[in-house]
Design a protein around this motif. Structure first.
Motif, mmCIF file in Angstrom:
data_model
loop_
_atom_site.group_PDB
_atom_site.id
_atom_site.type_symbol
_atom_site.label_atom_id
_atom_site.label_comp_id
_atom_site.label_asym_id
_atom_site.label_seq_id
_atom_site.Cartn_x
_atom_site.Cartn_y
_atom_site.Cartn_z
ATOM 1 N N THR A 20 1.094 -1.132 0.131
ATOM 2 C CA THR A 20 0.137 0.092 -0.174
ATOM 3 C C THR A 20 0.933 1.231 0.028
ATOM 4 O O THR A 20 1.849 1.148 0.756
ATOM 5 C CB THR A 20 -1.091 0.136 1.277
ATOM 6 O OG1 THR A 20 -1.849 -1.253 1.002
ATOM 7 C CG2 THR A 20 -1.921 1.322 1.158
ATOM 8 N N THR A 67 -2.773 0.651 -4.360
ATOM 9 C CA THR A 67 -2.107 -0.880 -4.543
ATOM 10 C C THR A 67 -2.181 -1.244 -5.623
ATOM 11 O O THR A 67 -2.542 -0.548 -6.580
ATOM 12 C CB THR A 67 -2.980 -1.574 -3.380
ATOM 13 O OG1 THR A 67 -4.106 -2.148 -4.172
ATOM 14 C CG2 THR A 67 -3.117 -1.120 -1.884
ATOM 15 N N LEU A 124 -7.215 3.324 -3.992
ATOM 16 C CA LEU A 124 -8.272 2.745 -3.184
ATOM 17 C C LEU A 124 -9.316 4.033 -2.560
ATOM 18 O O LEU A 124 -10.129 3.975 -1.879
ATOM 19 C CB LEU A 124 -7.579 2.178 -1.716
ATOM 20 C CG LEU A 124 -7.096 0.812 -2.221
ATOM 21 C CD1 LEU A 124 -6.456 0.147 -0.994
ATOM 22 C CD2 LEU A 124 -7.683 -0.144 -3.150
ATOM 23 N N THR A 143 -7.230 -0.980 3.832
ATOM 24 C CA THR A 143 -6.374 -1.489 2.699
ATOM 25 C C THR A 143 -5.670 -2.671 3.190
ATOM 26 O O THR A 143 -5.958 -3.038 4.373
ATOM 27 C CB THR A 143 -5.095 -0.216 2.817
ATOM 28 O OG1 THR A 143 -4.441 -0.361 3.926
ATOM 29 C CG2 THR A 143 -5.411 1.166 2.694
#
Length: 304
Positions: free
Chosen positions: A96, A117, A122, A149
């Motif tokens: 991430t 990611t 996200l 995440t």
């Protein structure tokens, strides 16, 4: 790179590095940093504010106290769904990564932090608080929120956002386990110090990091730009702060990557075992005026 093995579990890291206007060069540098982080077992990496395309070359009042120093150029605008973040996502893979960019919605520019990611973007945060004339070049964001995440539930802030406890607290109340505050935090342009380590804005940068982590009992990642850009000189000091306000890893005044190995849920549970700052809040006792009051005008400005 500085590392501390304080807990078992996936490592988290914050970067201190310089980034300019050359986006392809930025992407190559980001790729190298992601590779280094992967070798160190990092699952969450916070890159600096404006690491895609660079920051503003000046910020703040000119020598006569007015906001009269225009930047030579502006950062290139990018879309959240554009090719630049797609490349970062491809490089991130199972990591991430928090990355800073100048986002455009087709009309306004925003100073944005995106969480990516290998699955894509996200979430994104648009900088809410704008210091020293930044509002001349960017529109302001209007809220704070977390994203889930692989590294945990993460909230993001950008630079001056950290000076306002309401932003970090909003993220903590929204369930943030980790807050990544990405920055292009410069040294003071008045009453300057020859040493970055002794600069008063360096001290403020570090104080805010420890305070926000402690009062919200979260893991705090603080990235920052390094070196100089235009008339700005950055204070460095990328770091990882534990939920007790203790600095687990820092780059100090140098470029590098601050890496801390820790089990985030365990670290939070330990910090909240005796004192639980979120649970013990008393919202009914806090004046609603804290949220609704008109902005304060400094002495000499906005007064009859």
């Amino acid at each position: 790179m500085t590392t501390t093995d304080t807990h078992r579990g996936s490592a988290v890291a914050a970067v201190c590095a310089g980034f300019g206007r050359d986006v392809d060069e930025n992407l190559a540098q980001i790729g190298a940093l992601i590779d280094d982080a992967r070798q160190a077992g990092v699952g969450l990496l916070a890159l600096p504010e404006a690491c895609l395309g660079g920051y503003l070359s000046v910020l703040g009042a000119g020598r006569d106290g007015n906001h009269d120093e225009a930047p030579e150029d502006l950062p290139p605008v990018m879309d959240i769904d554009g090719p630049e973040l797609a490349r970062v996502a491809a490089m991130a893979g199972d990591m991430t990564v928090v990355v800073g960019l100048c986002e455009s919605d087709g009309g306004s520019r925003y100073n944005t932090a995106a969480v990516v990611t290998g699955d894509g973007v996200l979430g994104a945060h648009r900088k809410v608080h704008q210091p020293l004339g930044e509002n001349l070049y960017y529109a302001a964001g209007d809220g704070f929120g977390c994203v889930d995440t692989p590294a945990g539930r993460i909230g993001t802030l950008i630079c001056y956002d950290k000076a306002f406890p309401e932003g970090a607290r909003a993220l903590a109340v929204d369930g943030a386990e980790i807050i990544a505050c990405i920055s292009a935090w410069p040294a003071s342009r008045t009453a300057t110090s020859a040493s970055i380590e002794d600069d008063r804005w360096t001290k403020r940068f570090n104080l805010f990091d420890a305070a926000r982590a402690l009062e919200n009992q979260v893991v705090w990642l603080a990235s920052n730009q390094y070196g100089t850009f235009g008339k700005l000189r950055f204070v460095a000091n990328a770091k990882v702060v534990g939920p007790g306000g203790d600095v687990l890893a820092t780059t100090g005044v140098e470029a590098g990557m601050a890496v801390a190995e820790l089990d985030v849920p365990s670290a939070l549970a330990t910090a909240r075992r005796a004192m639980f700052h979120l649970r013990d809040r008393r919202p009914e006792a806090y004046p609603s005026a804290l949220a609704t009051a008109e902005p304060f005008s400094p002495v000499g400005e906005g007064h009859a």
